[in-house]
Write an enzyme that holds these catalytic residues in place. Sequence first.
Site, PDB file in Angstrom:
ATOM      1  CG  PHE A 157      63.701  21.420 -39.247  1.00  0.00           C
ATOM      2  CD1 PHE A 157      62.669  20.979 -40.065  1.00  0.00           C
ATOM      3  CD2 PHE A 157      63.359  22.039 -38.054  1.00  0.00           C
ATOM      4  CE1 PHE A 157      61.342  21.155 -39.714  1.00  0.00           C
ATOM      5  CE2 PHE A 157      62.034  22.223 -37.693  1.00  0.00           C
ATOM      6  CZ  PHE A 157      61.027  21.780 -38.527  1.00  0.00           C
ATOM      7  CE  LYS A 181      73.753  24.310 -35.261  1.00  0.00           C
ATOM      8  NZ  LYS A 181      72.683  23.232 -35.165  1.00  0.00           N
ATOM      9  CD  GLU A 184      70.505  19.574 -33.901  1.00  0.00           C
ATOM     10  OE1 GLU A 184      69.938  19.643 -32.798  1.00  0.00           O
ATOM     11  OE2 GLU A 184      70.808  20.581 -34.579  1.00  0.00           O
ATOM     12  NE  ARG A 185      64.874  18.940 -34.856  1.00  0.00           N
ATOM     13  CZ  ARG A 185      63.871  19.730 -34.495  1.00  0.00           C
ATOM     14  NH1 ARG A 185      62.996  20.117 -35.418  1.00  0.00           N
ATOM     15  NH2 ARG A 185      63.725  20.138 -33.258  1.00  0.00           N
ATOM     16  CB  CYS A 289      59.127  31.094 -40.771  1.00  0.00           C
ATOM     17  SG  CYS A 289      60.016  31.834 -42.158  1.00  0.00           S
ATOM     18  CD  GLU A 388      56.712  29.418 -35.753  1.00  0.00           C
ATOM     19  OE1 GLU A 388      56.937  29.770 -36.920  1.00  0.00           O
ATOM     20  OE2 GLU A 388      57.581  29.425 -34.856  1.00  0.00           O
TER      21      GLU A 388
END
Length: 502
Positions: A157, A181, A184-185, A289, A388
């Site tokens: 996301f 893919k 979905e957020r 990240c 994290e």
Amino acid sequence: MSQTLEQLAVTTIGHRIGGTSVTDSERFGPVYNPATGEQTGQVALASAQTVRDAVTTAAAAQRDWRRLGLAKRSQILFKVRQLIDERRAELGAIITAEHGKVLSDADGEIVRGLENVDFCTGLMHHLKGEYAEQVATGVDVHQTRQPLGVVACITPFNFPAMVPLWMITTAIAAGNAVILKPSERNPSAANWIAAIFEEAGLPAGILNVVHGDKEAVDEILENPGITGVSFVGSTPIAKYVYSTAAANGKRVQALGGAKNHMVVMPDADLDAAADAAISGAYGSAGERCMAVSVVVAVGSIADELVAKISARIPGLKVGDGTDPESEMGPLITAAARERVAGFIASAQEEGADVLVDGRDQHFDSNGFFIGVSLIDHVKPGMRVYDEEIFGPVLAVVRVDDYAAAVELINSNRFANGTAVFTRDGKTAREYEFDIEVGMVGINVPIPVPIGAFSFGGWKDSLFGDTHMYGPESFNFYTRRKVVTSRWPDPSESQIELGFPTH
């Protein structure tokens, strides 16, 4: 009485398969504007059968795509680059509306994604094979690169445009068809990008977007029609993706989490280091990240460095990403906000000093906002250090000397990115040599390589043996074929049962 989705003017976001929008689904997931907390869409969640349909479509299209000349593929990518660049503001607005990051940050991720498109336009060079003549009398050998077939790209996301462009562009340039893919957020950027590729001339079915959750992912990992999987996400899911896909005979690259340390040496420019710490830790609300999550203060400069970082925090403007004055937006979901708040609470409980508490900042919005946090005297073993966070929380660890800083970082299970701030060339050279991390910055807080190099870490930050985008990405999305040829005169033919020698 609660309002219906129709009354809220919620948009339905479907899959894009074979160039057509597919909204038929038994399940839907909510899509929010993180700055307001309001639901703005519902995204279709794919069943296993929907994924299978996409794979069938992709496989049929890929048979012709791999035969298309490299020059024609390159022309399509040049057009993709032109169209995205011309409409960057449009794509940036989509990103901000569903992710929450400020518009300037959204534009920045588009630019970094386009770096890989630039790199891939040179696919004629990247796909060159090798040739050796006369390896034996009258015998020649050549090696070619050929596509894997149908590959899947599962993207996170936090970079809904950049990471897809890192993956899909190389895969398509190499002659593959793609099942993308996205998270979905925030699904809309992926559909927008797919439409741009088609507008640029990409045949329908080469780039397909399938939205979904674990059901869709599991079908991707197990479907025999998918030959390779590229993934970016958290370390637990990266491990799952890698082990499951590899067990099903697929080539896999799975990039996981990070705990990026920024070492500040006693001789460093402390003002520059403080600026870098603020930028690296709080940009995009820490949902990177490559975010700086730990400052390692070496020696006697710790108090002064922490004071300089603290002094800069009140000037940060946190607000709606569409406000030009905002420097940081909200987190992606309410759950993410609560998770980050939990890290701050645990740091207090475990004995760290919370100098700036993001939970104390209040916002005139129902959005998923939290202020930035600065936590001093953090130690390994504390949850705020070991895990994290993926939020605007900066931890400060104090060490006595250079050797202790290196030991601290090399003992961490994550090894994605790191940086050192120093004026001394010898120290910088030693750090580059000593540190066991995949990407290193020298006076650069977020050392994301330019498009001509490749992105990826070590240890629990990467599962697989190839990095993202750049030269290694072409290695991932192709396989080598070696051809040995001989054209003898018919009179030279004879039976030979021994093992061939040269």
